[in-house]
Design a protein around this motif. Structure first.
Motif, mmCIF file in Angstrom:
data_model
loop_
_atom_site.group_PDB
_atom_site.id
_atom_site.type_symbol
_atom_site.label_atom_id
_atom_site.label_comp_id
_atom_site.label_asym_id
_atom_site.label_seq_id
_atom_site.Cartn_x
_atom_site.Cartn_y
_atom_site.Cartn_z
ATOM 1 N N ALA A 1 -62.291 -0.885 22.989
ATOM 2 C CA ALA A 1 -62.981 0.196 22.268
ATOM 3 C C ALA A 1 -64.394 -0.225 21.877
ATOM 4 O O ALA A 1 -65.334 0.583 21.953
ATOM 5 N N MET B 1 -66.621 -0.139 24.943
ATOM 6 C CA MET B 1 -66.851 1.208 25.460
ATOM 7 C C MET B 1 -68.043 1.893 24.795
ATOM 8 O O MET B 1 -68.727 2.712 25.427
ATOM 9 N N ARG B 2 -68.325 1.575 23.546
ATOM 10 C CA ARG B 2 -69.377 2.293 22.819
ATOM 11 C C ARG B 2 -70.748 2.176 23.493
ATOM 12 O O ARG B 2 -71.377 3.210 23.787
ATOM 13 N N ASP C 1 -61.844 2.816 29.706
ATOM 14 C CA ASP C 1 -61.054 3.904 29.121
ATOM 15 C C ASP C 1 -59.661 3.957 29.738
ATOM 16 O O ASP C 1 -58.652 4.112 29.036
ATOM 17 N N LEU D 1 -57.660 1.093 28.368
ATOM 18 C CA LEU D 1 -57.253 1.294 26.971
ATOM 19 C C LEU D 1 -56.056 2.241 26.873
ATOM 20 O O LEU D 1 -55.054 1.919 26.212
ATOM 21 N N HIS D 2 -56.150 3.388 27.519
ATOM 22 C CA HIS D 2 -55.051 4.354 27.412
ATOM 23 C C HIS D 2 -53.790 3.848 28.108
ATOM 24 O O HIS D 2 -52.673 4.085 27.630
ATOM 25 N N ALA E 1 -66.120 11.068 20.062
ATOM 26 C CA ALA E 1 -65.124 10.478 20.962
ATOM 27 C C ALA E 1 -65.175 8.957 20.894
ATOM 28 O O ALA E 1 -64.132 8.288 20.900
ATOM 29 N N HIS F 1 -62.063 6.556 19.660
ATOM 30 C CA HIS F 1 -61.490 5.455 20.439
ATOM 31 C C HIS F 1 -61.373 4.208 19.567
ATOM 32 O O HIS F 1 -60.350 3.504 19.591
ATOM 33 N N GLU F 2 -62.422 3.929 18.801
ATOM 34 C CA GLU F 2 -62.381 2.761 17.912
ATOM 35 C C GLU F 2 -61.342 2.949 16.811
ATOM 36 O O GLU F 2 -60.636 2.001 16.439
ATOM 37 N N MET G 1 -55.457 9.517 17.678
ATOM 38 C CA MET G 1 -55.276 9.848 19.089
ATOM 39 C C MET G 1 -55.198 11.368 19.271
ATOM 40 O O MET G 1 -55.750 11.916 20.234
ATOM 41 N N LEU H 1 -58.678 12.635 19.070
ATOM 42 C CA LEU H 1 -59.425 12.243 20.269
ATOM 43 C C LEU H 1 -59.123 13.172 21.430
ATOM 44 O O LEU H 1 -60.035 13.664 22.114
#
Length: 244
Positions: free
Chosen positions: A138, A141-142, A157, A160-161, A201, A205-206, A224, A227
């Motif tokens: 996370a 990703m930023r 992403d 992560l998911h 978004a 995620h964070e 979640m 999100l």
């Protein structure tokens, strides 16, 4: 896309996948409608392939529920209700076709139903290494999202998911990893995402990652859900893509 393979050299495999993807897309988009009858001879002639390639292509399409082969009838295109809609390749074909908006919407609704519960379960069951990795992902990703670097952002992403689904400890959730990965990749590769993820978004995620890492299962579930609600609201409609 996908892992379907056929024996032979690289060129043969490439031709096989071309035939498979062409017919798969034509069926899922309605170019070859329900009830249409295909023949191995016609496939051989159209694509200039061997009978082995034509037969293997039909076998794979049948395994995905797109066609059925019957003696004295031929190879018949099946209705959408018979398709293996969780098959990553079927998902890809449907996202490539004219019905991509409805396909993306139905997949997002599936994610909204499953992933918040998976995040809550991961907050309870994930191991230390999994918790740490989620925070790393996370965080990384930023800057990618803020810079509009969608391809590397998408790669993280997906990880992560997928990790959240696997870390949930629920084998049914984990079995949806390829489905979620397919829709996440499809959104990016087919131009179905905004040019940059919105700040909300990235924040969420964070928030999900931190809640899982800190074993706050209710917070993980809620973050979640928020999100994925943002994802649903931010989907780029097909008619608004200006030819993308």
């Amino acid at each position: 896309m996908g892992s379907d393979r056929v024996n032979g050299n690289g060129q043969g495999e490439s031709k096989h996948h071309e035939v498979l993807d062409t017919l798969g897309l034509e069926i899922t988009s309605g170019v070859l409608p329900e009830g249409c009858v295909l023949t191995l001879d016609a496939i051989q002639e159209r694509f200039e392939v061997s009978r082995t390639v034509a037969r293997e292509t039909m076998r794979l399409l049948e395994s995905k529920g797109l066609v059925v082969s019957r003696r004295r009838v031929g190879i018949t295109v099946m209705p959408a209700g018979s398709w293996q809609v969780y098959d990553p390749r079927v998902i890809w074909w449907r996202l490539e076709g004219p019905g991509r908006d409805s396909q993306l919407r139905s997949l997002t609704e599936l994610r909204i139903a499953v992933e918040p519960l998976a995040a809550a379960a991961a907050a309870k069951h994930a191991g230390p290494a999994e918790r740490a990795r989620l925070v790393e992902l996370a965080t990384a990703m930023r800057p990618l999202g803020e810079a509009g670097r969608l391809e590397p952002f998408n790669h993280l992403d997906v990880e992560l998911h997928s990790l959240i689904l696997r870390a949930s400890g629920n084998e049914m959730f984990a079995a949806l990893t390829d489905v979620v990965a397919a829709v996440l990749r499809g959104r990016t590769q087919l131009g179905l995402m905004p040019d940059r993820p919105v700040p909300e978004a990235l924040d969420l995620h964070e928030a999900v990652a931190l809640a899982v890492a800190e074993a706050r299962h209710q917070d993980a579930e809620e973050a979640m859900r928020l999100l994925l609600s943002e994802v649903r609201d931010a989907m780029v409609p097909l008619g608004a893509q200006n030819g993308r």
